[in-house]
Scaffold this motif. Structure first.
Motif, mmCIF file in Angstrom:
data_model
loop_
_atom_site.group_PDB
_atom_site.id
_atom_site.type_symbol
_atom_site.label_atom_id
_atom_site.label_comp_id
_atom_site.label_asym_id
_atom_site.label_seq_id
_atom_site.Cartn_x
_atom_site.Cartn_y
_atom_site.Cartn_z
ATOM 1 N N PHE A 230 -4.956 -4.242 15.045
ATOM 2 C CA PHE A 230 -4.589 -4.695 13.650
ATOM 3 C C PHE A 230 -3.901 -3.860 12.732
ATOM 4 C CE2 PHE A 230 -6.046 -6.090 9.408
ATOM 5 C CZ PHE A 230 -6.188 -7.664 9.596
ATOM 6 N N GLY A 231 -2.751 -4.568 12.436
ATOM 7 C CA GLY A 231 -1.741 -3.774 11.897
ATOM 8 C C GLY A 231 -1.595 -4.253 10.190
ATOM 9 N N VAL A 232 -1.522 -3.181 9.610
ATOM 10 C CA VAL A 232 -1.616 -3.644 8.088
ATOM 11 C C VAL A 232 -0.425 -3.097 7.415
ATOM 12 C CG1 VAL A 232 -2.553 -3.391 5.730
ATOM 13 C CG2 VAL A 232 -4.080 -3.722 7.887
ATOM 14 N N ALA A 233 0.389 -3.723 6.705
ATOM 15 C CA ALA A 233 1.590 -3.541 5.782
ATOM 16 C C ALA A 233 1.318 -3.352 4.285
ATOM 17 C CB ALA A 233 2.618 -4.107 6.167
ATOM 18 N N VAL A 234 1.555 -2.144 3.748
ATOM 19 C CA VAL A 234 1.365 -2.147 2.222
ATOM 20 C C VAL A 234 2.251 -2.980 1.624
ATOM 21 C CG1 VAL A 234 0.265 0.350 2.551
ATOM 22 C CG2 VAL A 234 2.862 -0.147 2.217
ATOM 23 N N ALA A 235 2.047 -3.192 0.382
ATOM 24 C CA ALA A 235 2.887 -3.966 -0.436
ATOM 25 C C ALA A 235 4.284 -3.820 -0.451
ATOM 26 C CB ALA A 235 2.245 -4.383 -1.621
ATOM 27 N N ASN A 236 4.531 -2.567 -0.584
ATOM 28 C CA ASN A 236 5.810 -2.144 -0.648
ATOM 29 C C ASN A 236 6.482 -1.643 0.785
ATOM 30 O OD1 ASN A 236 3.648 0.131 -0.899
ATOM 31 N ND2 ASN A 236 5.412 1.445 0.041
ATOM 32 N N ALA A 237 5.999 -2.435 1.602
ATOM 33 C CA ALA A 237 6.830 -2.272 3.074
ATOM 34 C C ALA A 237 7.904 -3.093 2.972
ATOM 35 C CB ALA A 237 5.492 -2.694 3.975
ATOM 36 N N THR A 238 8.573 -2.736 4.184
ATOM 37 C CA THR A 238 9.775 -3.592 4.477
ATOM 38 C C THR A 238 9.531 -4.869 4.711
ATOM 39 O OG1 THR A 238 9.911 -3.133 6.642
ATOM 40 C CG2 THR A 238 11.062 -1.681 5.268
ATOM 41 N N ASP A 239 10.208 -5.880 4.571
ATOM 42 C CA ASP A 239 10.011 -7.297 5.047
ATOM 43 C C ASP A 239 9.894 -7.633 6.382
ATOM 44 O OD1 ASP A 239 10.503 -8.014 2.327
ATOM 45 O OD2 ASP A 239 12.303 -8.886 2.538
ATOM 46 N N LYS A 240 10.469 -6.640 7.299
ATOM 47 C CA LYS A 240 10.180 -6.616 8.717
ATOM 48 C C LYS A 240 9.097 -6.622 9.286
ATOM 49 C CE LYS A 240 12.555 -5.753 13.227
ATOM 50 N NZ LYS A 240 13.649 -5.027 13.940
ATOM 51 N N LEU A 241 8.324 -5.129 8.416
ATOM 52 C CA LEU A 241 7.315 -5.040 8.716
ATOM 53 C C LEU A 241 5.950 -5.900 8.392
ATOM 54 C CD1 LEU A 241 5.838 -2.268 10.252
ATOM 55 C CD2 LEU A 241 5.388 -1.409 7.967
ATOM 56 N N LYS A 242 6.332 -6.268 7.270
ATOM 57 C CA LYS A 242 5.340 -7.434 6.745
ATOM 58 C C LYS A 242 5.287 -8.503 7.694
ATOM 59 C CE LYS A 242 5.745 -6.344 1.950
ATOM 60 N NZ LYS A 242 6.361 -7.012 0.657
ATOM 61 N N ALA A 243 6.447 -8.852 8.278
ATOM 62 C CA ALA A 243 6.444 -10.185 9.345
ATOM 63 C C ALA A 243 5.667 -9.605 10.599
ATOM 64 C CB ALA A 243 7.975 -10.404 9.553
ATOM 65 N N ILE A 244 5.603 -8.436 10.883
ATOM 66 C CA ILE A 244 4.936 -7.988 12.183
ATOM 67 C C ILE A 244 3.642 -7.869 11.930
ATOM 68 C CG2 ILE A 244 4.893 -5.900 13.615
ATOM 69 C CD1 ILE A 244 7.921 -5.569 13.304
ATOM 70 N N ALA A 245 3.063 -7.433 10.902
ATOM 71 C CA ALA A 245 1.784 -6.932 10.447
ATOM 72 C C ALA A 245 0.751 -8.111 10.647
ATOM 73 C CB ALA A 245 1.754 -6.355 9.133
ATOM 74 N N ASN A 246 -0.404 -7.660 10.886
ATOM 75 C CA ASN A 246 -1.437 -8.951 11.053
ATOM 76 C C ASN A 246 -1.773 -9.211 9.556
ATOM 77 O OD1 ASN A 246 -2.082 -6.879 13.570
ATOM 78 N ND2 ASN A 246 -2.167 -8.978 14.031
ATOM 79 N N HIS A 247 -1.714 -8.276 8.615
ATOM 80 C CA HIS A 247 -2.264 -8.590 7.131
ATOM 81 C C HIS A 247 -1.312 -7.553 6.229
ATOM 82 C CE1 HIS A 247 -4.462 -8.711 3.718
ATOM 83 N NE2 HIS A 247 -4.704 -7.589 3.555
ATOM 84 N N THR A 248 -0.853 -8.290 5.190
ATOM 85 C CA THR A 248 0.021 -7.518 4.169
ATOM 86 C C THR A 248 -0.765 -7.336 3.161
ATOM 87 O OG1 THR A 248 2.294 -8.305 4.892
ATOM 88 C CG2 THR A 248 2.020 -7.537 2.579
ATOM 89 N N SER A 249 -0.923 -6.066 2.649
ATOM 90 C CA SER A 249 -1.974 -5.766 1.374
ATOM 91 C C SER A 249 -0.940 -6.278 0.099
ATOM 92 C CB SER A 249 -2.279 -4.316 1.337
ATOM 93 O OG SER A 249 -2.654 -3.976 0.225
ATOM 94 N N ALA A 250 -2.234 -6.691 -0.858
ATOM 95 C CA ALA A 250 -1.660 -6.871 -2.239
ATOM 96 C C ALA A 250 -1.343 -5.816 -2.858
ATOM 97 C CB ALA A 250 -2.594 -7.909 -2.884
ATOM 98 N N PHE A 251 -1.600 -4.632 -2.350
ATOM 99 C CA PHE A 251 -1.404 -3.305 -3.062
ATOM 100 C C PHE A 251 -0.142 -2.413 -2.270
ATOM 101 C CE2 PHE A 251 -5.736 -4.940 -3.296
ATOM 102 C CZ PHE A 251 -5.784 -5.190 -4.995
ATOM 103 N N THR A 252 0.291 -1.534 -3.333
ATOM 104 C CA THR A 252 1.208 -0.585 -2.754
ATOM 105 C C THR A 252 0.532 0.752 -2.436
ATOM 106 O OG1 THR A 252 1.765 0.565 -4.946
ATOM 107 C CG2 THR A 252 3.044 -1.662 -4.389
ATOM 108 N N ASN A 253 1.204 1.598 -1.817
ATOM 109 C CA ASN A 253 0.671 2.797 -1.430
ATOM 110 C C ASN A 253 0.003 3.695 -2.954
ATOM 111 O OD1 ASN A 253 3.584 3.162 -2.112
ATOM 112 N ND2 ASN A 253 2.864 5.467 -1.982
ATOM 113 N N LYS A 254 0.646 3.356 -3.846
ATOM 114 C CA LYS A 254 0.381 4.056 -5.176
ATOM 115 C C LYS A 254 -0.912 3.381 -5.787
ATOM 116 C CE LYS A 254 5.036 5.661 -6.148
ATOM 117 N NZ LYS A 254 6.315 5.627 -7.046
ATOM 118 N N GLU A 255 -1.054 2.418 -5.182
ATOM 119 C CA GLU A 255 -2.160 1.412 -5.473
ATOM 120 C C GLU A 255 -3.567 1.399 -4.721
ATOM 121 O OE1 GLU A 255 -0.135 -2.119 -8.381
ATOM 122 O OE2 GLU A 255 -0.213 -2.178 -5.818
#
Length: 272
Positions: A230-255
């Motif tokens: 299960f891969g999670v991309a943070v909200a500030n991730a690249t678009d490509k990583l978000k497309a790969i991830a199983n889930h994209t967080s609504a939050f950034t690393n700073k959040e």
């Protein structure tokens, strides 16, 4: 069920103070799972974060998979680049002003204290060995060592010139990873965090990649998130990583994206 957490550090795990928030420390403690930090950083630049998470003796993945350390810092695999790459880069560097940092095992060599080296000291809590690049090259050659990573920091136009210069000469030997316009990381060609994690799992654990939940934000996390259970991309991730991830967080690393994902997927009724 997920039995292990593997997470990137910069842009993923750390808050605005470039450290671990109280919520992050608490979430990892509650999850109580083996945790592996996987980063482009050198080992020493990860140890204080392991201490903060109370996983001091845990395995880690340094240099994007270039150096794989098992429990208690035992070296499982080391991947370096030919010294010829550094020789060519030093020739280029003589005509430019960018900072050249050389990483080998757990040593960091750079030739000057400047804006870039001071910034890295602040970010990683590690102090380099200051000496001329050709002196560092001679030291490595004499001791039969080679770089795990080379990092160039400076004006974007100078970084452009390095990419063109090395791509023409060493495209089959190194990977050129540009985390920002002003940062270029040079690593051995055929390494990545997913390959390194598989090696660690085979060596130290009795489960597979399907049992790993992974977190990331940038290009060097793509293989990790692609192959983890299960891969999670943070909200500030690249678009490509978000497309790969199983889930994209609504939050950034700073959040505190990682902490909130652990709470949602590992600690709540929605656990996966």
């Amino acid at each position: 069920m997920y039995h292990l957490i593997c997470t990137d550090i910069d842009g993923t795990l750390l808050n605005a103070d470039r450290y671990l928030s109280d919520l992050t420390v608490s979430a990892f403690a509650k999850a109580n799972l083996p945790t592996i930090l996987a980063s482009s950083r050198m080992p020493s630049a990860m140890h204080y974060l392991q201490k903060g998470l109370d996983i001091q003796n845990a395995p880690l993945i340094a240099y994007n998979g270039g150096l794989i350390l098992g429990k208690n810092g035992i070296c499982i695999e080391s991947n370096t680049m030919p010294l010829g790459v550094l020789e060519d880069l030093l020739t280029h560097h003589k005509k430019h002003t960018y900072n050249l940092s050389i990483y080998a095992d757990d040593d960091w060599f750079t030739d000057q204290e400047d804006f870039w080296s001071l910034r890295e000291i602040n970010n990683t809590r590690v102090t380099p060995i200051y000496q001329e690049g050709f002196e560092s090259h001679a030291f490595l050659k004499t001791n039969q060592r080679a770089p795990h990573k080379l990092m160039c920091m400076g004006d974007a136009s100078e970084i452009d010139s390095i990419v063109s210069y090395l791509a023409d000469r060493h495209n089959k030997q190194v990977h050129l990873y540009r985390s920002k316009d002003t940062y270029l990381e040079i690593t051995p060609k055929y390494i990545d965090k997913a390959k390194a994690l598989r090696i660690l799992l085979d060596h130290s654990f009795d489960f597979e990649m399907d049992n790993v939940i992974a977190f990331g934000d940038n290009h060097n996390d793509e293989e990790l998130l692609k192959h983890a259970g299960f891969g999670v991309a943070v909200a500030n991730a690249t678009d490509k990583l978000k497309a790969i991830a199983n889930h994209t967080s609504a939050f950034t690393n700073k959040e505190e994206a990682v902490a909130k994902a652990i709470e949602a997927f590992l600690l709540s009724d929605k656990r996966i």
